[in-house]
Design a protein around this motif. Structure first.
Motif, PDB file in Angstrom:
ATOM      1  N   LYS A 115       0.750  -0.636  -0.022  1.00 51.82           N
ATOM      2  CA  LYS A 115      -0.077  -0.354   0.128  1.00 51.82           C
ATOM      3  C   LYS A 115       0.394   1.660   0.069  1.00 51.82           C
ATOM      4  N   MET A 116       2.266   1.417   0.499  1.00 53.71           N
ATOM      5  CA  MET A 116       2.721   2.592   0.111  1.00 53.71           C
ATOM      6  C   MET A 116       3.326   2.628  -1.211  1.00 53.71           C
ATOM      7  N   LEU A 147       7.208 -11.108   0.072  1.00 53.87           N
ATOM      8  CA  LEU A 147       7.438  -9.764   0.538  1.00 53.87           C
ATOM      9  C   LEU A 147       8.053  -8.597  -1.021  1.00 53.87           C
ATOM     10  N   GLN A 148       8.435  -9.558  -2.317  1.00 55.62           N
ATOM     11  CA  GLN A 148       8.835  -8.906  -2.975  1.00 55.62           C
ATOM     12  C   GLN A 148       7.939  -8.605  -3.237  1.00 55.62           C
ATOM     13  N   ARG A 149       6.990  -8.223  -3.916  1.00 56.14           N
ATOM     14  CA  ARG A 149       5.529  -8.433  -3.816  1.00 56.14           C
ATOM     15  C   ARG A 149       4.933  -7.170  -3.834  1.00 56.14           C
ATOM     16  N   GLY A 150       5.224  -7.130  -2.742  1.00 55.06           N
ATOM     17  CA  GLY A 150       4.833  -6.405  -1.711  1.00 55.06           C
ATOM     18  C   GLY A 150       5.460  -4.982  -1.608  1.00 55.06           C
ATOM     19  N   PHE A 151       7.251  -5.003  -1.928  1.00 56.95           N
ATOM     20  CA  PHE A 151       7.969  -4.024  -2.782  1.00 56.95           C
ATOM     21  C   PHE A 151       8.007  -3.566  -3.766  1.00 56.95           C
ATOM     22  N   LYS A 152       7.492  -4.203  -4.618  1.00 58.76           N
ATOM     23  CA  LYS A 152       7.507  -4.114  -6.404  1.00 58.76           C
ATOM     24  C   LYS A 152       6.082  -3.639  -6.714  1.00 58.76           C
ATOM     25  N   ASN A 153       5.203  -3.707  -5.296  1.00 63.35           N
ATOM     26  CA  ASN A 153       3.434  -3.011  -5.802  1.00 63.35           C
ATOM     27  C   ASN A 153       4.082  -1.421  -4.871  1.00 63.35           C
TER      28      ASN A 153
END
Length: 549
Positions: A448-449, A477-483
């Motif tokens: 969401k960031m 986590l990799q998807r979170g940061f790429k998002n």
């Protein structure tokens, strides 16, 4: 009724259904012909729908098509390979299907409102809102159209919106890039290649019930190829054996690179995108002709090979934030007194307590000095209780270029969990993590960031590259940061050791600040770690770079 006004979804469904029927009848020529039309049509249809949809709406749109894509790929196992012309023609279609599928929701998940907000242009936002409003009106009219007047109004509004979108393209190039990634086909990827480049899209073909009936194939593209080429690599059962083999990085008898030796010959750069079980293995480090392949060629692991077509701005490196030496307990409690079975690892293993990581203090202190001696103008280090979840979440919307997090990480899978549940099961520990969830950051929260200015995130922790293996990539986590918009990720595929990880990270930044590429910096850092006595692959082959171009 004019064909242009027929529902795009109905047309897509018809093409996929007809292709599937021909495949069942073993009429592969007609099946390939209709699947070709399907792929060409779906690119434009999805692109138009995605542009004005929210993330949840895009997810629903894509779910309706992903089954058709999976059925399309199964044809790779059915077409006789001795029919070289038809097999080659379909390999091109399969490449485009895989390229479209991988990361389709990942790359679209930063909604355009974030891009507009970052520009801070009021007129640009008003123009975007007008386009979105008209798009919603067109959608409602299509669902309820009853007369020729309604159809004419749809046509008029569509023409008006095309004019407005063209205006927005001219004023904001990022808007065009926002969904243009859907349109790229294999020929456009090929244009980006030199004569010594090779591109590989690995993809899992799940044609059966068991892993022995399902296959990993490599769809290969080179500068001089008339079409992409498909090469079977292994069954998924064999792929799982690679993952379970503790000595796989020492064996010259691995299942991957030897299968495509003829295509690697004479090449200097390899760009590949993993799939399924290959997402969890550092296949770039597998032995090829006596050495890790990554030390013989420039090897780049990508979210998808369509990344090669992106028009990315040169990365800025002037602002860095480092997290480390974190106090996972209440104020005044020395976290080194917490006893754990896996005290030397940067994950929580099977216990519920996060222990002190002694080497992270030295790690962030030395990295801070390296960065300051390099080109980084502003470096902020957060440790002890200052390394809090809130301090991390406050980085959203900041012009941050490098983010380094030395802490505990974990992926805690549960049987039958959904993609979104997997995002909540991938975590990083911050200050107070042993007290309550206020010290835990999940991949879902990271997603969401807005970290669009961040060129590099280094997750110096355990299992930060793991997650649920889905058709749209790895949910973790990799998807979170790429998002969140991060360009390059340095992350781990297994539990990593505190001391050797500190050595690896410090060495990585020394090379990176000396001016070499991120890929070269990691390669040299791995060599340094081995030279210091950490020869076992568990010390150096657990970390991978994603999208380091």
């Amino acid at each position: 009724m004019d064909d242009s006004l027929i529902s795009g979804k109905a047309h897509l469904c018809s093409l996929a259904t007809i292709a599937g029927c021909y495949a069942m009848k073993e009429d592969y020529t007609n099946a390939v012909s209709y699947y070709k039309q399907y792929i060409e049509t779906i690119r434009d249809a999805i692109r138009q729908e995605f542009r004005m949809q929210s993330e949840s709406e895009r997810m629903q749109t894509w779910q309706e098509e992903s089954k058709n894509i999976q059925e399309l790929l199964e044809l790779l196992t059915l077409i006789p390979q001795d029919n070289s012309v038809l097999y080659s023609e379909f390999s091109a279609i399969a490449y485009d299907a895989v390229r479209l599928s991988k990361g389709i929701l990942l790359n679209s998940s930063i909604e355009f409102e974030k891009v507009i907000a970052q520009h801070g242009d009021k007129k640009l936002k008003e123009l975007y809102e007008q386009i979105k409003s008209i798009s919603n009106e067109i959608s409602n009219l299509r669902q309820n159209a009853k007369s020729d007047a309604d159809l004419q109004k749809i046509l008029t509004l569509s023409q008006k919106n095309q004019t407005l979108q063209l205006q927005l393209y001219k004023q904001c190039a990022e808007f065009a890039d926002f969904t243009n990634y859907i349109s790229y086909n294999w020929k456009e990827v090929q244009k980006q290649l030199s004569a010594t480049d090779i591109v590989i899209e690995f993809t899992a073909i799940k044609a059966g019930v068991s892993d022995n009936e399902n296959f990993m194939v490599a769809i290969i593209l080179t500068k001089d190829a008339k079409t992409p080429i498909t090469i079977p690599i292994c069954t998924l059962a064999e792929g799982k054996k690679i993952l379970a083999d503790d000595y796989v990085y020492e064996s010259s008898d691995n299942l991957v690179w030897g299968k495509i030796r003829d295509y690697l010959s004479g090449k200097k750069r390899l760009f590949f995108s993993a799939d399924d079980i290959f997402n969890n293995v550092g296949i770039e480090y597998l032995v090829y002709d006596g050495k890790p392949l990554s030390e013989q060629m420039e090897v780049y692991r990508l979210s998808t090979t369509k990344v090669l077509c992106y028009h990315q701005q040169p990365a800025l490196t002037s602002n860095a934030v480092l997290f480390g030496d974190i106090n996972y307990n209440e104020e005044g409690t020395n976290s080194s007194s917490v006893k754990r079975e896996l005290a030397g690892l940067r994950g929580n293993g099977d216990v519920s307590i996060f222990g002190n990581l002694d080497n992270t203090k030295r790690e962030i202190n030395e990295i801070e000095q390296v960065l300051k001696n390099g080109s980084i103008k502003k470096v902020m280090s957060l440790s002890d209780q200052n390394a809090s979840k809130q301090a991390f979440l406050n980085l959203t919307d900041k012009k941050l270029n490098i983010l380094h997090i030395a802490t505990h990480g974990a992926y805690m899978p549960q049987k039958g969990m959904s993609d979104q549940e997997a995002m909540s099961s991938s975590i990083l520990a911050f200050a107070g993590a042993n007290l309550d969830e206020q010290g835990i950051v999940t991949a879902a929260e990271v997603a969401k960031m807005n970290l669009r200015e961040c060129d590099l995130v280094a997750l110096s922790a355990c299992e930060t590259g793991l997650g649920k293996l889905g058709t749209d990539g790895v949910f973790g986590l990799q998807r979170g940061f790429k998002n969140a918009g991060v360009h390059t990720l340095l992350m781990s595929l297994k539990n990593v050791h505190d001391t050797s990880t500190a050595e690896l990270m410090i060495s990585f930044y020394r090379y990176f600040m000396a001016g070499v590429s991120k890929r070269e910096a990691l390669k040299r850092a791995q060599q340094d770690v081995r030279a210091k006595g950490y020869k076992d692959a568990k010390y150096w082959a657990s970390f991978i770079l994603l999208d380091a171009i």
